[in-house]
Design a protein around this motif. Structure first.
Motif, mmCIF file in Angstrom:
data_model
loop_
_atom_site.group_PDB
_atom_site.id
_atom_site.type_symbol
_atom_site.label_atom_id
_atom_site.label_comp_id
_atom_site.label_asym_id
_atom_site.label_seq_id
_atom_site.Cartn_x
_atom_site.Cartn_y
_atom_site.Cartn_z
ATOM 1 N N VAL A 1 0.840 -1.204 0.000
ATOM 2 C CA VAL A 1 0.000 0.000 0.000
ATOM 3 C C VAL A 1 0.875 1.254 0.000
ATOM 4 C CG1 VAL A 1 -1.682 1.327 1.333
ATOM 5 C CG2 VAL A 1 -1.952 -1.147 1.092
ATOM 6 N N ALA A 2 1.941 1.223 0.786
ATOM 7 C CA ALA A 2 2.844 2.375 0.842
ATOM 8 C C ALA A 2 3.464 2.649 -0.525
ATOM 9 C CB ALA A 2 3.942 2.125 1.877
ATOM 10 N N GLY A 3 3.839 1.582 -1.244
ATOM 11 C CA GLY A 3 4.405 1.769 -2.572
ATOM 12 C C GLY A 3 3.420 2.424 -3.521
ATOM 13 N N TYR A 4 2.151 1.993 -3.447
ATOM 14 C CA TYR A 4 1.124 2.590 -4.305
ATOM 15 C C TYR A 4 0.916 4.067 -3.969
ATOM 16 C CZ TYR A 4 -3.408 3.691 -6.302
ATOM 17 O OH TYR A 4 -4.430 4.298 -6.983
ATOM 18 N N VAL A 5 0.825 4.382 -2.681
ATOM 19 C CA VAL A 5 0.610 5.772 -2.253
ATOM 20 C C VAL A 5 1.780 6.654 -2.680
ATOM 21 C CG1 VAL A 5 0.368 7.282 -0.248
ATOM 22 C CG2 VAL A 5 -0.895 5.127 -0.345
ATOM 23 N N LEU A 6 2.992 6.146 -2.506
ATOM 24 C CA LEU A 6 4.168 6.933 -2.886
ATOM 25 C C LEU A 6 4.182 7.220 -4.382
ATOM 26 C CD1 LEU A 6 6.924 5.202 -0.708
ATOM 27 C CD2 LEU A 6 6.007 7.508 -0.408
ATOM 28 N N ARG A 7 3.813 6.211 -5.197
ATOM 29 C CA ARG A 7 3.805 6.445 -6.639
ATOM 30 C C ARG A 7 2.729 7.446 -7.033
ATOM 31 N NH1 ARG A 7 1.081 5.196 -10.944
ATOM 32 N NH2 ARG A 7 -0.304 3.778 -9.833
ATOM 33 N N VAL A 8 1.556 7.328 -6.428
ATOM 34 C CA VAL A 8 0.471 8.257 -6.734
ATOM 35 C C VAL A 8 0.866 9.698 -6.396
ATOM 36 C CG1 VAL A 8 -1.865 8.948 -6.053
ATOM 37 C CG2 VAL A 8 -1.374 6.556 -6.566
ATOM 38 N N ARG A 9 1.609 9.833 -5.313
ATOM 39 C CA ARG A 9 2.054 11.173 -4.884
ATOM 40 C C ARG A 9 3.377 11.570 -5.534
ATOM 41 N NH1 ARG A 9 -0.813 13.377 -0.830
ATOM 42 N NH2 ARG A 9 -2.353 12.054 0.219
ATOM 43 N N THR A 10 3.813 10.754 -6.506
ATOM 44 C CA THR A 10 5.059 10.992 -7.247
ATOM 45 C C THR A 10 6.241 11.274 -6.334
ATOM 46 O OG1 THR A 10 4.601 13.342 -7.580
ATOM 47 C CG2 THR A 10 3.812 11.817 -9.280
ATOM 48 N N PHE A 11 6.361 10.482 -5.267
ATOM 49 C CA PHE A 11 7.501 10.578 -4.364
ATOM 50 C C PHE A 11 8.292 9.272 -4.403
ATOM 51 C CE2 PHE A 11 9.673 9.922 -0.362
ATOM 52 C CZ PHE A 11 10.338 11.129 -0.186
ATOM 53 N N PRO A 12 9.606 9.320 -4.561
ATOM 54 C CA PRO A 12 10.418 10.524 -4.744
ATOM 55 C C PRO A 12 10.268 11.149 -6.127
ATOM 56 C CG PRO A 12 11.810 8.580 -4.793
ATOM 57 C CD PRO A 12 10.432 8.104 -4.437
ATOM 58 N N SER A 13 9.966 10.320 -7.153
ATOM 59 C CA SER A 13 9.640 10.830 -8.485
ATOM 60 C C SER A 13 9.108 9.667 -9.306
ATOM 61 C CB SER A 13 10.866 11.446 -9.166
ATOM 62 O OG SER A 13 11.787 10.436 -9.533
ATOM 63 N N GLU A 14 8.462 9.975 -10.419
ATOM 64 C CA GLU A 14 7.926 8.920 -11.278
ATOM 65 C C GLU A 14 9.052 8.066 -11.864
ATOM 66 O OE1 GLU A 14 4.838 6.748 -12.643
ATOM 67 O OE2 GLU A 14 4.587 8.633 -11.529
ATOM 68 N N ALA A 15 10.205 8.699 -12.093
ATOM 69 C CA ALA A 15 11.329 7.972 -12.682
ATOM 70 C C ALA A 15 12.014 7.032 -11.692
ATOM 71 C CB ALA A 15 12.360 8.974 -13.219
ATOM 72 N N PHE A 16 11.718 7.182 -10.396
ATOM 73 C CA PHE A 16 12.378 6.353 -9.384
ATOM 74 C C PHE A 16 11.988 4.886 -9.499
ATOM 75 C CE2 PHE A 16 11.856 4.225 -5.269
ATOM 76 C CZ PHE A 16 13.161 4.204 -4.816
ATOM 77 N N TRP A 17 10.710 4.612 -9.765
ATOM 78 C CA TRP A 17 10.207 3.242 -9.662
ATOM 79 C C TRP A 17 10.750 2.306 -10.726
ATOM 80 C CZ3 TRP A 17 8.586 2.298 -5.116
ATOM 81 C CH2 TRP A 17 8.030 3.335 -4.352
ATOM 82 N N PRO A 18 10.831 2.684 -12.004
ATOM 83 C CA PRO A 18 11.463 1.772 -12.963
ATOM 84 C C PRO A 18 12.916 1.437 -12.603
ATOM 85 C CG PRO A 18 10.235 3.477 -14.109
ATOM 86 C CD PRO A 18 10.260 3.872 -12.669
ATOM 87 N N GLY A 19 13.665 2.425 -12.126
ATOM 88 C CA GLY A 19 15.045 2.180 -11.723
ATOM 89 C C GLY A 19 15.138 1.276 -10.510
ATOM 90 N N ALA A 20 14.250 1.497 -9.540
ATOM 91 C CA ALA A 20 14.246 0.657 -8.337
ATOM 92 C C ALA A 20 13.895 -0.781 -8.685
ATOM 93 C CB ALA A 20 13.251 1.220 -7.321
ATOM 94 N N GLU A 21 12.943 -0.945 -9.603
ATOM 95 C CA GLU A 21 12.547 -2.293 -9.998
ATOM 96 C C GLU A 21 13.682 -3.014 -10.721
ATOM 97 O OE1 GLU A 21 9.115 -4.067 -12.859
ATOM 98 O OE2 GLU A 21 8.464 -2.649 -11.326
ATOM 99 N N ARG A 22 14.409 -2.291 -11.566
ATOM 100 C CA ARG A 22 15.547 -2.894 -12.268
ATOM 101 C C ARG A 22 16.666 -3.252 -11.288
ATOM 102 N NH1 ARG A 22 16.329 -2.782 -17.561
ATOM 103 N NH2 ARG A 22 18.571 -2.403 -17.318
ATOM 104 N N LEU A 23 16.946 -2.366 -10.334
ATOM 105 C CA LEU A 23 17.968 -2.642 -9.329
ATOM 106 C C LEU A 23 17.632 -3.905 -8.548
ATOM 107 C CD1 LEU A 23 20.451 -1.810 -7.592
ATOM 108 C CD2 LEU A 23 18.857 -0.482 -6.183
#
Length: 301
Positions: free
Chosen positions: A16-38
């Protein structure tokens, strides 16, 4: 029931926290693809590698565990082939439905296994993943490409490029050769592994697409019920048939009760499948799993 709830609720809190953070664009929209690849290419393979490198491969129940896991997948695959014969699903749809039934959320599975069964459970889960990850990937690629044809060479290449499969193979090789993890290597791998599961669960939440839930509600619903309830029931029957010990039975049933993997969407889009249906299945199964996992594991206990 209380113990199960205490073990599982933090996992879904992170989703749930991950969904809320993405909706609020925190830290940024570009963060999540990079985090998933890492996580997919570095942290998660480190967890699988270290678990298999130190696993007791002389476990007498290992052969039965492997047989039970593969038998469960084969039963599910045969049922899907029979259903396709009657429903005449095209490959694009059949691939999404197949992944909804056979694939599983590995991040959630290992996190839940660690909470419920500790280090011993994680070792068993890593051994299962060494068998199940290649199998479900092959079946998923075949289902999505069944109308175009897929060569053994392309299947082999896709397996060799999968970091989870490579990590499992490398960990098993280190184990059987007796090399071990000397000179602080085990500490390094443990540190990388510790970061994998919480980041993975946050990424699962960030990948949810509730806006896709209005699309093909009927197909998404029966697919989710089959994955979250019928598959674990079948897994339990298989585990009893193979006379697995309690912890092995618990881990096997747990992995058959998991929602499908968020990476199913990426594979579906790459191979021309029904991405909209796949996104809806992933989201609905992940949301329903908060209740279904508690129900299934309570009945098992």
């Amino acid at each position: 029931m209380v113990e199960l709830l205490l073990a599982l609720w933090p996992l879904f809190a992170l989703i749930v926290a991950g969904y809320v953070l993405r909706v609020r664009t925190f830290p940024s929209e570009a963060f999540w693809p990079g985090a998933e690849r890492l996580n997919y290419f570095i942290l998660f393979p480190a967890l699988l590698f270290s678990s298999l490198a130190t696993a007791p491969l002389n476990n007498p129940s290992l052969g039965r565990l492997a047989g039970a896991a593969l038998t469960g997948l084969v039963i599910g695959w045969i049922a899907l082939l029979v259903a396709r014969r009657f429903a005449s699903w095209p490959a694009a749809r059949f691939g999404a439905i197949t992944q909804g039934i056979l694939r599983f959320n590995t991040y959630l599975g290992l996190a839940a296994t660690g909470s419920l069964y500790g280090k011993e459970g994680l070792t068993i889960a890593a051994l299962m993943l060494a068998l199940m990850v290649p199998t479900v990937n092959i079946l998923s690629v075949w289902a999505l490409s069944s109308e175009k044809g897929v060569s053994p060479r392309s299947l082999a290449l896709s397996m060799l490029k999968n970091p989870l499969i490579v990590a499992c193979a490398a960990g098993a090789l280190v184990n059987v050769t007796g090399l071990g993890l000397p000179g602080g290597t085990h500490t390094l791998m443990s540190m990388l592994a510790a970061a994998s599961l919480p980041l993975g669960l946050l990424c699962v939440g960030a990948a949810l697409k509730p806006d896709q839930l209005g699309h093909e509600v009927g197909a998404m619903t029966w697919n989710s019920l089959a994955r979250l309830l019928l598959m674990p029931a079948m897994g339990y029957v298989v585990a009893v048939s193979f006379q697995l010990p309690p912890i092995e039975t618990g881990v096997l049933v747990l992995f058959f009760a998991l929602p499908t993997a968020p990476t199913s969407y990426v594979l579906t889009r790459q191979l021309g499948g029904d991405g909209q249906l796949m996104a809806g299945i992933i989201t609905l199964q992940t949301l329903l799993a908060a209740a279904s996992l508690l129900l299934v594991m309570s009945l098992l206990a």
